[in-house]
Design a protein around this motif. Structure first.
Motif, PDB file in Angstrom:
ATOM      1  N   ALA A 151      -2.150  -0.478  -5.750  1.00 53.85           N
ATOM      2  CA  ALA A 151      -2.964  -1.189  -4.817  1.00 53.85           C
ATOM      3  C   ALA A 151      -4.314  -1.142  -4.829  1.00 53.85           C
ATOM      4  N   LYS A 152      -4.597   0.373  -5.482  1.00 49.94           N
ATOM      5  CA  LYS A 152      -6.164   0.799  -5.714  1.00 49.94           C
ATOM      6  C   LYS A 152      -6.439  -0.156  -7.089  1.00 49.94           C
ATOM      7  N   PHE A 194      -7.629  -4.128   2.615  1.00 51.66           N
ATOM      8  CA  PHE A 194      -7.852  -3.400   1.230  1.00 51.66           C
ATOM      9  C   PHE A 194      -9.133  -2.951   1.315  1.00 51.66           C
ATOM     10  N   MET A 248      -9.847  -0.205   2.721  1.00 52.15           N
ATOM     11  CA  MET A 248      -9.178   1.292   2.780  1.00 52.15           C
ATOM     12  C   MET A 248      -9.998   2.110   3.613  1.00 52.15           C
ATOM     13  N   LEU A 285       0.888  -1.093  -0.087  1.00 50.78           N
ATOM     14  CA  LEU A 285       0.170   0.071   0.093  1.00 50.78           C
ATOM     15  C   LEU A 285       0.952   1.206  -0.048  1.00 50.78           C
ATOM     16  N   ILE A 288     -10.083  -8.123  -3.097  1.00 55.14           N
ATOM     17  CA  ILE A 288     -11.325  -8.202  -2.254  1.00 55.14           C
ATOM     18  C   ILE A 288     -11.936  -9.516  -2.468  1.00 55.14           C
ATOM     19  N   THR A 305     -15.508  -2.386   6.524  1.00 57.63           N
ATOM     20  CA  THR A 305     -15.613  -2.744   4.892  1.00 57.63           C
ATOM     21  C   THR A 305     -17.137  -2.375   4.247  1.00 57.63           C
ATOM     22  N   THR A 339      -7.166  -3.709  -5.899  1.00 57.36           N
ATOM     23  CA  THR A 339      -8.190  -3.680  -4.844  1.00 57.36           C
ATOM     24  C   THR A 339      -9.376  -4.618  -5.070  1.00 57.36           C
ATOM     25  N   GLN A 380      -9.369  -0.908   8.460  1.00 59.56           N
ATOM     26  CA  GLN A 380      -7.862  -1.291   8.600  1.00 59.56           C
ATOM     27  C   GLN A 380      -7.317  -1.224  10.022  1.00 59.56           C
ATOM     28  N   TYR A 435     -17.894  -1.549   0.672  1.00 64.05           N
ATOM     29  CA  TYR A 435     -18.006  -2.682  -0.143  1.00 64.05           C
ATOM     30  C   TYR A 435     -19.038  -3.294   0.574  1.00 64.05           C
TER      31      TYR A 435
END
Length: 539
Positions: A304-305, A352, A354, A297, A312, A435, A308, A359, A439
């Motif tokens: 990383a983005k 992830f 984020m 990250l 996930i 999360t 992701t 985190q 998501y």
């Protein structure tokens, strides 16, 4: 002081190794004494932690190592590294205490005694040997060797979390494989050679990918340095950054372990001594998730983005897959290994997602999982060393003859299923809530892991501790309850699990600055809360 903390266990290992041959009891006493000294030294260091400091790393030291290549001996701790180092320091002396008699009685801490005896008997018969030891596998696998390897592993664990130079991190990342390989290969069960080689090959493959990525990063950054702070934020070509990210990420996914590069763990867990498994799964595997935050990250935020969504998906698969396979296991240690695959899925999901809550929950989960799994493997080891088998169907009615042992196994199991009031509940809740804000579908599917966890933990406990007492267990003196030494080894872990279940705040306050820094480097913010409008347009 931090460099001294890294060196002290290695120095202790040298002292134990130089003790006269045959002085097994003395070797264990010196080894435990060194581990306790390291713990006191580490806690003393941690009391100097400044929560108001604006420095990225505290207790930092930086010296040239290989000047021509920009390599430093650079160490330091942020909040995440600090709590993982303390986790290591706490578990090592407890593992030694738990392994006090098993390492020399059975040639390996808590191995499958019946299978090991049969294997050695067959080998002796084939070689025409007579008058063999009733314990079969004692041989050269002495307690002194076991304790030396544990101390070397402790030194490497501290070093890998403290390194702030990418190349130095890689050196510790690879060097830690040596003591782990010999712990499994020398002190494991009947198929220990297969498990040790499989662990080594998987780890070396990941390490090779990381080495290529480390060299690529050095060339692409063109800064003649490996220091994390100087490489963080370097403007890399997006395509190059994605390849370098993959090199680091795959290495860390293997270490984590994460689906689909997880298969080394169940085989290693089935053969490795339970004491070593406390450190392998409780601490060593955290290097993978630690590395995802520290390197994937921070060094490659754009890549990383980009990765992701796929990460996930694999994290959610790990959660469900690990839990489902845990339900069907007949080997107790393999069951715990699959639960860990599921739990690491939660940790990767939190990393992830984020968001600050997810985190923070992921880092807290690393600590809580270390204690929870440590307690589970110790309890499993106590069961196996008494019964001589890791098969779940070899037990039954343990709570009637050894209620204290059954009770510790139950508490450890409840922590694995994240029962409210125990430490893992807090971290799992934070991961799922954090999360969900970004998501929703992933968080909802991941929640099924909690339901499945209740199934595999409670069903295993019912088969082991409940029901009619197995004949081999019911015989007088065949299945004693926990001794004072065994209780002294597992008791502190259970106490920490309960304490952190009610008071996680101090650890969260320490790790939050690391989360804030990571999210700022990746340039992501927490989603704005959604506020529904009431009739009339008022929120």
């Amino acid at each position: 002081m931090l460099s001294a903390l890294i060196a002290l266990p290695a120095l202790g290992a040298l002292i134990v190794a130089l003790l006269p041959k045959g002085k097994e009891e003395l070797a264990k006493q010196v080894g435990l004494g060194v581990a306790l000294l390291v713990l006191v030294f580490g806690v003393t260091l941690a009391t100097g932690w400044d929560t108001s400091s604006t420095e990225r790393f505290q207790f930092a030291q930086e010296y040239w190592w290989i000047r021509d290549f920009g390599v430093h001996w650079a160490v330091g701790l942020d909040g995440m590294a600090l709590v993982l180092v303390l986790l290591s320091l706490i578990l090592v002396p407890l593992v030694m205490l738990a392994s006090w008699t098993a390492a020399d009685r059975y040639g390996g801490a808590f191995e499958d005694v019946a299978a090991a005896r049969a294997e050695q008997a067959a080998a002796d018969e084939a070689a025409g040997k007579t008058g063999k030891s009733p314990f079969g596998v004692v041989g050269t696998r002495s307690a002194k060797t076991y304790f030396v390897l544990i101390l070397l592993m402790e030194s490497m664990m501290i070093g890998v979390f403290a390194a702030t130079d990418v190349f130095l991190f890689y050196v510790f990342f690879e060097a830690i494989l040596i003591p782990v390989y010999f712990l499994v290969g020398l002190f494991g069960g009947p198929q220990r050679s297969y498990a040790a080689v499989k662990f080594l090959l998987y780890s070396l493959f990941g390490g090779l990918l990381m080495l290529v990525a480390v060299i690529g990063l050095y060339v692409a950054a063109d800064k003649n340095t490996f220091l994390i702070e100087q490489l963080s934020g370097v403007d890399l070509d997006p395509g190059t950054a994605k390849w370098l990210f993959l090199g680091f990420f795959i290495a860390f996914a293997i270490k984590a372990p994460m689906f689909p590069v997880h298969t080394w763990l169940p085989d290693t867990a089935a053969q490795a001594p339970a004491g070593a498994l406390v450190l392998i799964v409780g601490v060593l595997d955290k290097i993978g998730t630690y590395g995802m935050i520290r390197f994937c990250l921070e060094l490659f935020p754009g890549a990383a983005k980009w990765a992701t969504p796929v990460v996930i998906v694999f994290a959610v698969i790990s959660i469900v897959y690990g839990a489902v396979l845990a339900i069907g296991q007949v080997d107790l240690k393999r069951l715990i290994a699959y639960t860990s695959i599921s739990h690491f899925g939660f940790i990767v999901l939190g990393i992830f997602a984020m968001t600050s809550m997810a985190q923070s929950g992921a880092i807290l989960y690393m600590v809580n999982h270390g204690f929870s799994t440590g307690a589970l493997f110790l309890a499993a080891g106590y069961l196996i060393v008494r019964r001589g088998s890791a098969r779940i169907d070899a037990y039954g009615g343990v709570q009637k003859v050894a209620p204290l042992l059954a009770g510790t196994f139950l508490i450890a199991g409840l922590s694995a299923l994240s029962l409210p009031g125990l430490s893992t509940f807090v971290s799992e809740f934070m991961v799922l809530v954090g999360t969900f804000t970004r998501y929703q579908v992933a968080a909802i599917i991941a929640t099924s892991g909690i339901v499945l966890a209740a199934l595999y933990v409670l069903w295993a406990y019912q088969r082991i501790a409940g029901g009619p007492t197995a004949e081999a267990i019911s015989r007088k003196g065949a299945f004693p309850d926990l001794s004072r030494r065994e209780l002294a080894a597992i008791g502190p872990i259970l106490a920490v699990i309960i304490l952190l279940g009610f008071f996680p705040g101090p650890i969260v306050n320490v790790i939050n600055p690391t989360v804030d820094h990571t999210l700022s480097v990746v340039q992501v913010n927490d989603p704005e809360p959604t506020v529904a409008e009431a009739p009339g347009g008022q929120p």
